[in-house]
Design a protein around this motif. Structure first.
Motif, short mmCIF file in Angstrom:
data_model
loop_
_atom_site.label_atom_id
_atom_site.label_comp_id
_atom_site.label_asym_id
_atom_site.label_seq_id
_atom_site.Cartn_x
_atom_site.Cartn_y
_atom_site.Cartn_z
N SER A 1 4.91 50.12 24.74
CA SER A 1 5.41 51.18 23.57
C SER A 1 4.99 52.62 23.56
O SER A 1 4.09 52.92 23.93
N ASP B 1 8.61 53.00 19.59
CA ASP B 1 8.18 52.57 18.05
C ASP B 1 8.17 53.61 16.84
O ASP B 1 7.78 54.64 17.31
N THR C 1 8.12 42.17 21.48
CA THR C 1 7.27 43.25 21.95
C THR C 1 5.89 43.20 21.60
O THR C 1 5.43 42.62 20.66
N VAL D 1 2.30 45.91 22.63
CA VAL D 1 1.75 47.03 23.12
C VAL D 1 0.60 46.45 24.30
O VAL D 1 -0.20 45.89 23.85
#
Length: 235
Positions: free
Chosen positions: A24, A58, A112, A114
């Motif tokens: 991200s 993001d 998703t 991080v």
């Protein structure tokens, strides 16, 4: 008239579940000048530890609503630094609509995560050996393995490795070992005078903070429970 397809004909396609994880990128501003300066400071102008990485932008930290044009400009800026924005996550409905208009795929939070850069590849990679001085403004990156420097690393220079870094001369610039997440990597030098050291993404600037027992002496840098440790090398 219907078309008859033989039973033993291979299928043309199929759907499969895919667990997708992307790195991200979380911008706190869309000011192009500020972002470009910060990216250059972090990644430099040449190949770097995140070259070729796919990103999900993001929106959760943006204070304002971006337009599709602003998102497109951000994507172009990221590409200039060798990054590949492919998706977006977070933000409100208007932000996600702008992301779609700019050509990004909008992902759900479940799609998703991080994640740190991929760890050092398992296949052994020969160490990169540099026998000439690394001058101010230069960057040397050993992708997938160790870096061995047999000459001076000047102030303002940067040496990066996915594995360990060995400098058998004064280390005066910046040294980043374990650049793709290897927290077991170390930095070794016969003369520690570095501006900044990093192991596995954990940074520490040194400046004039080194005690006399370490400054300009043989030393190693390692990571111990997310804390950078600098130790003298005996002998």
């Amino acid at each position: 008239m219907s078309l008859q397809i033989p039973a033993d004909t291979p299928v043309a396609f199929e759907f499969k579940s895919l667990s997708l994880k992307l790195l991200s990128f979380v911008p706190a501003t869309l000011d192009a000048a500020r972002l470009e300066a910060a990216l250059r400071d972090k990644l430099g102008d040449g190949e770097h530890m995140l070259s070729g990485e796919q990103l999900a932008i993001d929106f959760d930290s943006l204070p304002t609503l971006p337009s599709a044009m602003e998102i497109a400009a951000l994507m172009q800026l990221l590409r200039q630094f060798g990054l590949k924005p492919v998706a977006a996550r977070g933000g409100n409905d208007d932000q996600q609509a702008a992301a779609r208009e700019a050509g990004l795929v909008v992902l759900s939070d479940e799609a998703t995560a991080v994640v740190p850069p991929a760890k050092q590849v398992e296949k052994p990679v020969p160490a990169m050996i540099v026998s000439r001085p690394v001058r101010t403004g230069q960057q040397v990156y050993a992708r997938g393995g160790d870096l061995v420097v047999l000459a001076l690393v000047s102030a303002g220079a940067e040496v990066i490795a996915d594995g360990n870094i060995h400098v058998y001369a004064p280390l005066r610039g910046r040294a980043l070992a374990g650049a793709r997440g290897d927290v077991s990597a170390r930095i070794f030098t016969t003369c520690l005078e570095a501006e900044l050291v990093s192991i596995g993404g954990v940074y520490r600037t040194l400046d004039d903070a080194l005690p006399t027992s370490l400054k300009s002496k043989p030393a190693q840098v390692l990571l111990d429970q997310e804390k950078l440790v600098i130790e003298a090398l005996a002998g």
